[in-house]
Design an enzyme around this catalytic site. Structure first.
Site, short mmCIF file in Angstrom:
data_model
loop_
_atom_site.label_atom_id
_atom_site.label_comp_id
_atom_site.label_asym_id
_atom_site.label_seq_id
_atom_site.Cartn_x
_atom_site.Cartn_y
_atom_site.Cartn_z
N SER A 33 -16.19 -12.71 -1.86
CA SER A 33 -17.14 -13.71 -1.34
C SER A 33 -16.56 -15.09 -1.11
O SER A 33 -17.24 -15.96 -0.56
CB SER A 33 -18.34 -13.83 -2.28
N LYS A 89 -16.89 -16.25 2.36
CA LYS A 89 -18.14 -16.77 2.91
C LYS A 89 -18.08 -18.28 3.15
O LYS A 89 -18.76 -18.80 4.04
CB LYS A 89 -19.31 -16.40 1.99
N TYR A 115 -18.45 -7.25 7.70
CA TYR A 115 -18.65 -7.79 6.34
C TYR A 115 -17.73 -7.11 5.33
O TYR A 115 -17.04 -7.78 4.55
CB TYR A 115 -20.12 -7.63 5.93
N VAL A 124 -16.03 -11.58 -6.30
CA VAL A 124 -15.94 -10.59 -7.37
C VAL A 124 -14.54 -9.99 -7.52
O VAL A 124 -14.32 -9.18 -8.41
CB VAL A 124 -17.00 -9.46 -7.24
N1 GLN Z 1 -18.15 -7.42 -1.28
C1 GLN Z 1 -18.95 -7.90 -2.36
C2 GLN Z 1 -20.36 -7.37 -2.23
O1 GLN Z 1 -20.79 -7.20 -1.16
C3 GLN Z 1 -18.93 -9.40 -2.38
C4 GLN Z 1 -19.70 -9.98 -3.54
C5 GLN Z 1 -19.05 -11.15 -4.20
O2 GLN Z 1 -17.84 -11.38 -4.12
N2 GLN Z 1 -19.83 -11.87 -4.94
O3 GLN Z 1 -21.06 -7.12 -3.16
#
Ligand code: GLN
Length: 309
Positions: A69, A72, A194, A263
């Site tokens: 993430s 993002k 994504y 994550v």
């Molecule tokens: N690819 C992870 C998901 O879609 C990204 C979530 C994250 O890094 N918080 O759950």
């Protein structure tokens, strides 16, 4: 920048790596994406890229990891740069107070995600960037390669396949938003971009350099402008209030910097006008943020006094 000169930053990062890395024992590596579960939880890296062109690092700071993430924050900048305020018709900018992959709030709020950094909001960013450029992932990857000066930045195909195979919640979010009329492109195409975007692999050094435009009021590494000063301020603000999901309040309390976690165990934090920090330690707290990573950032700002407050 002169202010940086007074501190032995290399020694500081080495100290932080030694002190913070053991905190990983309090966390747990993400396993809901099986390919992430095999990462060695004892890895720890920290890098600082400064606005005057220096890069410091300690531990595994040159080892690529799954940025997840963190991507993002870059997507938001790329959409704001092209589309400005129009984005806010389709996504909010309030902290969610809910987990990043929560479904329940999205239904109450009629398919308008609370903010661009929860998964639903990031799907909107990708959808918009797809409409604007025809290739959301390619646009992001080219940007990250240019800013990090690393043409090897690319996708970890194993993680991407694992994400796609276990991406039911993200598919549910995308389909729900499509049912509300809040997606412009086919669900499968948005999800594909994504999953692959989350699977980009970069090191702490790469990410710290790539984020420098956020510390530089929107100016890119080559001196060209990506964001206006105001858009850079807004991107940082949303990182501060929403970048670590339902622990954004605690992160602001402890670290006092705009930050974006993933994550994969990475966190990018912006020191306006000074530089960008990136930490990586794969063991996470229950909210999806790196335990040792937050600890290191907390100690960094406490020791240097370099926060936005
Ligand atoms: N690819 C992870 C998901 O879609 C990204 C979530 C994250 O890094 N918080 O759950």
């Amino acid at each position: 920048m002169a202010i940086l000169g007074f501190m032995d930053l290399q020694a500081l990062l080495d100290d932080l790596a030694r002190e913070a890395a053991p905190f990983a024992a309090r966390g747990k590596v993400a396993d809901y994406i099986p390919a992430l579960a095999v990462v060695d939880p004892t890895c720890f890296g920290i890098a600082l890229a400064t606005t005057d062109g220096q890069v410091f690092g300690s531990g595994h700071w040159r080892v690529p990891f799954s940025i997840q993430s963190i991507s993002k924050a870059f997507s938001l900048a790329l959409v704001l740069a092209r589309d400005g305020e129009a984005l806010w018709r389709r996504v909010g900018r309030e902290p969610s107070g809910n987990p990043f992959n929560s479904l329940v709030q999205l239904e109450y709020e009629k398919g308008i995600p609370r903010n661009p950094f929860i998964n639903a909001g990031a799907l909107i960013l990708i959808d918009r960037l797809l409409s604007l450029t025809g290739d959301s992932l390619g646009t992001l990857q080219a940007f990250l390669r240019a800013e990090s000066a690393n043409p090897a930045v690319g996708i970890d195909q194993e993680v991407a396949a694992s994400e796609a195979e276990h991406g039911h919640r993200n598919a549910a979010l995308a389909h729900f938003m499509a049912s509300c009329g809040n997606l412009e492109n086919p669900v499968d195409q948005v999800l594909d971009h994504y999953f692959r975007q989350c699977s980009l692999a970069m090191s702490c050094g790469d990410l710290a350099k790539a984020g420098l435009f956020l510390a530089n009021h929107g100016l890119r590494a080559d001196g060209s402008r990506l964001l206006t000063r105001s858009e850079a301020k807004r991107t940082n603000s949303i990182m501060l209030t929403c970048g670590t999901y339902d622990t954004a309040g605690d992160f602001a309390y402890r670290v006092g910097l705009p930050g974006k976690s993933g994550v994969g165990g990475g966190i990018v934090a912006v020191l306006p006008e000074r530089g960008v920090l990136c930490v990586w330690s794969p063991a996470l707290d229950p909210h999806g943020n790196s335990v040792a990573g937050v600890e290191a950032l907390d100690r960094f700002t406490t020791r240097t006094g370099w926060s936005v407050f």
